[in-house]
Motif scaffolding. Structure first.
Motif, PDB file in Angstrom:
ATOM      1  N   PHE A  37       0.839  -1.190   0.000  1.00 20.72           N
ATOM      2  CA  PHE A  37       0.000   0.000   0.000  1.00 20.72           C
ATOM      3  C   PHE A  37       0.879   1.246   0.000  1.00 20.72           C
ATOM      4  O   PHE A  37       2.033   1.203   0.431  1.00 20.72           O
ATOM      5  CB  PHE A  37      -0.898   0.036   1.253  1.00 20.72           C
ATOM      6  CG  PHE A  37      -1.791  -1.147   1.383  1.00 20.72           C
ATOM      7  CD1 PHE A  37      -2.992  -1.209   0.700  1.00 20.72           C
ATOM      8  CD2 PHE A  37      -1.426  -2.208   2.194  1.00 20.72           C
ATOM      9  CE1 PHE A  37      -3.819  -2.309   0.819  1.00 20.72           C
ATOM     10  CE2 PHE A  37      -2.247  -3.314   2.330  1.00 20.72           C
ATOM     11  CZ  PHE A  37      -3.449  -3.366   1.634  1.00 20.72           C
ATOM     12  N   PHE A  38       0.291   2.355  -0.449  1.00 20.85           N
ATOM     13  CA  PHE A  38       0.989   3.640  -0.459  1.00 20.85           C
ATOM     14  C   PHE A  38       0.083   4.666   0.204  1.00 20.85           C
ATOM     15  O   PHE A  38      -1.074   4.799  -0.164  1.00 20.85           O
ATOM     16  CB  PHE A  38       1.309   4.066  -1.895  1.00 20.85           C
ATOM     17  CG  PHE A  38       2.168   3.061  -2.604  1.00 20.85           C
ATOM     18  CD1 PHE A  38       3.549   3.100  -2.481  1.00 20.85           C
ATOM     19  CD2 PHE A  38       1.597   2.064  -3.366  1.00 20.85           C
ATOM     20  CE1 PHE A  38       4.339   2.156  -3.105  1.00 20.85           C
ATOM     21  CE2 PHE A  38       2.379   1.110  -4.000  1.00 20.85           C
ATOM     22  CZ  PHE A  38       3.754   1.156  -3.872  1.00 20.85           C
ATOM     23  N   GLU A  39       0.617   5.365   1.202  1.00 21.24           N
ATOM     24  CA  GLU A  39      -0.136   6.412   1.894  1.00 21.24           C
ATOM     25  C   GLU A  39       0.630   7.717   1.782  1.00 21.24           C
ATOM     26  O   GLU A  39       1.780   7.804   2.209  1.00 21.24           O
ATOM     27  CB  GLU A  39      -0.341   6.047   3.368  1.00 21.24           C
ATOM     28  CG  GLU A  39      -1.293   4.899   3.557  1.00 21.24           C
ATOM     29  CD  GLU A  39      -1.660   4.659   5.013  1.00 21.24           C
ATOM     30  OE1 GLU A  39      -1.344   5.508   5.867  1.00 21.24           O
ATOM     31  OE2 GLU A  39      -2.261   3.610   5.278  1.00 21.24           O
ATOM     32  N   GLU A  40      -0.009   8.698   1.176  1.00 20.81           N
ATOM     33  CA  GLU A  40       0.534  10.045   1.051  1.00 20.81           C
ATOM     34  C   GLU A  40       1.801  10.134   0.211  1.00 20.81           C
ATOM     35  O   GLU A  40       2.580  11.066   0.366  1.00 20.81           O
ATOM     36  CB  GLU A  40       0.775  10.659   2.441  1.00 20.81           C
ATOM     37  CG  GLU A  40      -0.483  10.807   3.247  1.00 20.81           C
ATOM     38  CD  GLU A  40      -0.279  11.598   4.522  1.00 20.81           C
ATOM     39  OE1 GLU A  40       0.794  12.180   4.722  1.00 20.81           O
ATOM     40  OE2 GLU A  40      -1.225  11.636   5.316  1.00 20.81           O
ATOM     41  N   ILE A  41       2.041   9.148  -0.646  1.00 15.37           N
ATOM     42  CA  ILE A  41       3.171   9.207  -1.583  1.00 15.37           C
ATOM     43  C   ILE A  41       2.724   8.614  -2.907  1.00 15.37           C
ATOM     44  O   ILE A  41       1.706   7.931  -2.993  1.00 15.37           O
ATOM     45  CB  ILE A  41       4.429   8.444  -1.071  1.00 15.37           C
ATOM     46  CG1 ILE A  41       4.142   6.950  -0.947  1.00 15.37           C
ATOM     47  CG2 ILE A  41       4.945   9.041   0.219  1.00 15.37           C
ATOM     48  CD1 ILE A  41       5.393   6.104  -0.808  1.00 15.37           C
ATOM     49  N   GLU A  42       3.551   8.864  -3.920  1.00 18.73           N
ATOM     50  CA  GLU A  42       3.315   8.271  -5.237  1.00 18.73           C
ATOM     51  C   GLU A  42       3.620   6.776  -5.182  1.00 18.73           C
ATOM     52  O   GLU A  42       4.458   6.323  -4.393  1.00 18.73           O
ATOM     53  CB  GLU A  42       4.232   8.926  -6.280  1.00 18.73           C
ATOM     54  CG  GLU A  42       3.994  10.402  -6.496  1.00 18.73           C
ATOM     55  CD  GLU A  42       2.750  10.679  -7.291  1.00 18.73           C
ATOM     56  OE1 GLU A  42       2.453   9.914  -8.228  1.00 18.73           O
ATOM     57  OE2 GLU A  42       2.056  11.664  -6.961  1.00 18.73           O
ATOM     58  N   THR A  43       2.982   6.017  -6.033  1.00 14.81           N
ATOM     59  CA  THR A  43       3.237   4.587  -6.134  1.00 14.81           C
ATOM     60  C   THR A  43       4.667   4.343  -6.605  1.00 14.81           C
ATOM     61  O   THR A  43       5.166   5.025  -7.498  1.00 14.81           O
ATOM     62  CB  THR A  43       2.252   3.955  -7.141  1.00 14.81           C
ATOM     63  OG1 THR A  43       0.927   4.171  -6.671  1.00 14.81           O
ATOM     64  CG2 THR A  43       2.492   2.477  -7.296  1.00 14.81           C
ATOM     65  N   LEU A  44       5.336   3.390  -5.974  1.00 14.84           N
ATOM     66  CA  LEU A  44       6.675   2.977  -6.397  1.00 14.84           C
ATOM     67  C   LEU A  44       6.504   1.812  -7.362  1.00 14.84           C
ATOM     68  O   LEU A  44       6.261   0.681  -6.948  1.00 14.84           O
ATOM     69  CB  LEU A  44       7.520   2.557  -5.192  1.00 14.84           C
ATOM     70  CG  LEU A  44       7.739   3.610  -4.125  1.00 14.84           C
ATOM     71  CD1 LEU A  44       8.421   3.007  -2.899  1.00 14.84           C
ATOM     72  CD2 LEU A  44       8.576   4.746  -4.673  1.00 14.84           C
TER      73      LEU A  44
END
Length: 137
Positions: A5-12
């Motif tokens: 999951f990603f919270e408050e950032i762009e997807t890696l």
């Protein structure tokens, strides 16, 4: 099972859940454990600071916070990882971002396996285990 999951950032986009599933299953097996459900939650420094303050009453930045839900021999938990800290650590340690990210991930999984890092001897053991598990990649 590994969820990302990603919270408050762009997807890696370079992250591969199948890789983490396979690698962390090997890590668990070497520690005589079974891989349960692990969530890798990648976030920012600021968001992780808020988690640190809210749940652990700590007021400082960190690269990972591990919430352990392990039961019996099943390794399960939520790993909150600051991508900002990982980036800075990678530069400071002169390693690639992905290498440092994997070190932090396995650090969290080793916590789920029962390893601590509060004392100097525990920290040395943790670093040795991280190095051992990184060799599996």
């Amino acid at each position: 099972m590994i969820d990302i999951f990603f919270e408050e950032i762009e997807t890696l986009t370079e992250l591969n859940p199948d890789f983490y599933e396979s690698w962390l299953d090997q890590v668990a097996n070497l520690e005589k454990k079974k891989l349960g459900d692990i969530s890798l939650i990648f976030t920012s420094d600021e968001h992780l600071l808020t988690v640190n303050q809210q749940y652990l009453d700590h007021d400082y930045y960190t690269d990972i916070i591990t919430f352990d839900y392990s039961e019996d021999d099943f390794v399960s938990g939520d790993l909150f990882i600051s991508v900002d800290r990982v980036s800075e650590n990678a530069v400071e340690n002169n390693v690639s971002f992905l290498h440092e990210l994997n070190r932090v991930v396995v650090h969290g999984v080793l916590h789920l396996c029962g390893y601590k890092d509060k004392s100097e001897s525990e920290e040395q053991m943790m670093r040795a285990k991280e190095d051992q598990m990184l060799q599996l990649i």
